[in-house]
Scaffold this motif. Structure first.
Motif, PDB file in Angstrom:
ATOM      1  N   GLU A  56       0.825  -1.220   0.000  1.00 37.73           N
ATOM      2  CA  GLU A  56       0.000   0.000   0.000  1.00 37.73           C
ATOM      3  C   GLU A  56       0.856   1.265   0.000  1.00 37.73           C
ATOM      4  OE1 GLU A  56      -3.243   0.143  -0.368  1.00 37.73           O
ATOM      5  OE2 GLU A  56      -3.601  -2.021  -0.250  1.00 37.73           O
ATOM      6  N   ASN A 267      -8.067   0.101   6.741  1.00 39.57           N
ATOM      7  CA  ASN A 267      -8.663   1.126   5.890  1.00 39.57           C
ATOM      8  C   ASN A 267      -8.822   2.445   6.659  1.00 39.57           C
ATOM      9  OD1 ASN A 267      -9.744   2.161   3.514  1.00 39.57           O
ATOM     10  ND2 ASN A 267     -11.841   1.584   4.086  1.00 39.57           N
ATOM     11  N   THR A 268      -7.688   2.905   7.185  1.00 35.32           N
ATOM     12  CA  THR A 268      -7.630   4.193   7.875  1.00 35.32           C
ATOM     13  C   THR A 268      -6.267   4.795   7.612  1.00 35.32           C
ATOM     14  OG1 THR A 268      -7.789   5.326  10.026  1.00 35.32           O
ATOM     15  CG2 THR A 268      -6.805   3.141  10.029  1.00 35.32           C
ATOM     16  N   ASP A 269      -6.171   6.107   7.682  1.00 32.79           N
ATOM     17  CA  ASP A 269      -4.889   6.734   7.364  1.00 32.79           C
ATOM     18  C   ASP A 269      -3.966   6.838   8.577  1.00 32.79           C
ATOM     19  OD1 ASP A 269      -6.292   8.672   8.722  1.00 32.79           O
ATOM     20  OD2 ASP A 269      -5.656  10.326   7.426  1.00 32.79           O
ATOM     21  N   ASN A 270      -4.494   6.534   9.787  1.00 33.57           N
ATOM     22  CA  ASN A 270      -3.660   6.688  10.974  1.00 33.57           C
ATOM     23  C   ASN A 270      -4.274   5.855  12.103  1.00 33.57           C
ATOM     24  OD1 ASN A 270      -1.896   7.511  12.969  1.00 33.57           O
ATOM     25  ND2 ASN A 270      -2.320   9.692  12.752  1.00 33.57           N
ATOM     26  N   LYS A 293       3.983   3.259   8.517  1.00 37.36           N
ATOM     27  CA  LYS A 293       4.020   4.512   7.751  1.00 37.36           C
ATOM     28  C   LYS A 293       4.681   5.644   8.540  1.00 37.36           C
ATOM     29  CE  LYS A 293       0.113   6.430   6.795  1.00 37.36           C
ATOM     30  NZ  LYS A 293      -1.285   6.515   6.328  1.00 37.36           N
ATOM     31  N   LYS A 299       1.813   9.603   4.229  1.00 35.35           N
ATOM     32  CA  LYS A 299       0.500  10.242   4.106  1.00 35.35           C
ATOM     33  C   LYS A 299      -0.472   9.371   3.311  1.00 35.35           C
ATOM     34  CE  LYS A 299       2.123  13.989   6.107  1.00 35.35           C
ATOM     35  NZ  LYS A 299       1.722  14.318   7.503  1.00 35.35           N
ATOM     36  N   GLN A 300      -0.231   8.075   3.228  1.00 33.79           N
ATOM     37  CA  GLN A 300      -1.079   7.187   2.445  1.00 33.79           C
ATOM     38  C   GLN A 300      -2.497   7.102   3.020  1.00 33.79           C
ATOM     39  OE1 GLN A 300       1.850   6.391   3.829  1.00 33.79           O
ATOM     40  NE2 GLN A 300       3.288   5.745   2.241  1.00 33.79           N
ATOM     41  N   ASP A 301      -3.446   6.752   2.160  1.00 31.35           N
ATOM     42  CA  ASP A 301      -4.843   6.652   2.592  1.00 31.35           C
ATOM     43  C   ASP A 301      -5.060   5.485   3.559  1.00 31.35           C
ATOM     44  OD1 ASP A 301      -5.565   8.825   1.058  1.00 31.35           O
ATOM     45  OD2 ASP A 301      -6.100   7.597  -0.685  1.00 31.35           O
ATOM     46  N   LYS A 302      -4.292   4.415   3.395  1.00 28.45           N
ATOM     47  CA  LYS A 302      -4.399   3.252   4.272  1.00 28.45           C
ATOM     48  C   LYS A 302      -3.156   3.140   5.155  1.00 28.45           C
ATOM     49  CE  LYS A 302      -7.357   0.580   1.156  1.00 28.45           C
ATOM     50  NZ  LYS A 302      -7.554  -0.714   0.445  1.00 28.45           N
ATOM     51  N   THR A 303      -3.196   2.213   6.078  1.00 29.35           N
ATOM     52  CA  THR A 303      -2.038   1.994   6.952  1.00 29.35           C
ATOM     53  C   THR A 303      -1.809   0.501   7.125  1.00 29.35           C
ATOM     54  OG1 THR A 303      -0.983   2.744   8.992  1.00 29.35           O
ATOM     55  CG2 THR A 303      -3.240   1.948   9.191  1.00 29.35           C
TER      56      THR A 303
END
Length: 380
Positions: A56, A267-270, A293, A299-303
């Motif tokens: 990802e 499915n979360t950025d943080n 990350k 700064k990806q949309d997923k983690t």
């Protein structure tokens, strides 16, 4: 010295068993000196435990968190020839009894524990607890820790975590496991005191690929399944695997602790807001969660997170931490003596030396070994 005619006909100067940092550095340095090397590894990838997987858009530390740090400018310059590093500072947190605490133990931690605001207040509490609960001659890890930092820090941030990590009660663990516990009376969450620190841009694979550029490598190769064929390929063998396995466990198996890693894409950025959060309480089977990350300020949309579970070691599991107690050290001494009798086998790395190494230490050890081997060849 008259060389064996078979040695003259061998295809490689060095067969290097293990494509981790020790083996990769050794291969790189010898290749620069016009030696022909073949590097093999049992796993299906290069890099050993520093291997990263790109998931990802995130560099995932496949075998646990690896933060490079050193005070040695030569080692820092050495790794920076392959890639640049970011300015990541390791500042882990510990979740204990429903609260988060800063690590290492510093004034932020003491404020979170006791509400104290000055070093003098913190010192008074710690010294009083050491006087009350400590002992001059600790006989186990619990007594050692109480004698170093007192009861509150031990109960809140050390006891249950350590017992999970080693799979034994703290009173059953030898005192020498904790030689010292750094206590800082400043508001400083930087875990390391080293001058140089960071994460390689592009992940650790960039360093490994740079080290092994132009060198023949083979992955998915078990040295012991094809031992006679592989040994016949090279004049000398550099062995970085388990030393007891090399000798067929003839003096007994050395003991380790193992680890299991569970990786999850979320499915979360943080997820947790920090790269490393320790879970002290025994109600959690894992010892820490890594959110990869944050090593790269991603700064990806997923983690991607990794839960790290300590496990009892068996011969079928990966060996991570040597159990350096008296019994195992006595066994290792026998293997060490046996290894010194083998002229064309070079042993190096954490498994072959049965000791824990940080990354900068393993690189320095490999560079030292290269120089020793070259000096010996010159004299010979």
């Amino acid at each position: 010295m008259i060389k064996d005619s078979k040695e003259e006909r061998r295809e490689y100067d060095y067969l290097i068993v293990g494509a981790g940092l020790f083996g990769s550095v050794f291969a790189h340095e010898m290749t620069k000196r016009k030696k022909k090397c073949l590097v093999i590894d049992r796993r299906n990838h290069l890099g050993g435990n520093v291997y990263c997987e790109h998931i990802e858009g995130i560099e995932v530390h496949k075998y646990g968190a690896h933060i490079f740090h050193t005070n040695d400018k030569k080692i820092w310059d050495y790794v920076n020839q392959f890639t640049s590093f970011n300015n990541y500072i390791n500042s882990p947190l510990s979740f204990s009894k429903g609260k988060l605490y800063n690590l290492p133990f510093n004034m932020n931690t003491f404020y979170q524990l006791w509400g104290v605001k000055t070093p003098a207040e913190a010192k008074r509490i710690i010294n009083k607890q050491i006087e009350t609960y400590g002992t001059k001659s600790p006989e186990n890890l619990e007594e050692q820790a109480l004698s170093l930092v007192g009861k509150d820090i031990y109960d809140t941030l050390i006891k249950e975590y350590t017992e999970k990590q080693w799979g034994r009660k703290a009173v059953e663990l030898p005192a020498f496991i904790i030689k010292r516990l750094p206590v800082r009376f400043t508001f400083d969450n930087n875990y390391f005191n080293d001058r140089y620190q960071g994460i390689p841009k592009g992940g650790y694979n960039t360093i490994i690929n740079g080290l092994l550029e132009g060198i023949e490598t083979r992955t998915g190769v078990d040295f012991f399944e094809e031992r006679s064929v592989l040994e016949a390929l090279a004049k000398k063998v550099v062995y970085t695997g388990k030393i007891d396995e090399f000798f067929g466990f003839k003096y007994g198996a050395l003991e380790y602790r193992s680890l299991r890693f569970e990786h999850e894409i979320l499915n979360t950025d943080n997820y947790q807001g920090n790269a490393v959060v320790n879970y002290n309480d025994k109600t959690y089977d894992y010892t820490r969660i890594i959110e990869h990350k944050h090593f790269d300020f991603g700064k990806q949309d997923k983690t991607v997170i990794t839960k790290e579970y300590p496990e009892a070691w068996t011969l079928k599991k990966e060996a991570y931490y040597p159990v350096n107690d008296h019994k195992n050290q006595e066994i290792f001494k026998k293997y060490k003596e046996a290894s010194m009798c083998l002229e064309n086998i070079i042993f190096g790395g954490r498994l072959a030396e049965y000791r824990y190494y940080d990354m900068h230490q393993i690189i320095a050890s490999s560079l030292t070994k290269v120089n020793q081997v070259l000096q010996k060849e010159t004299i010979g």
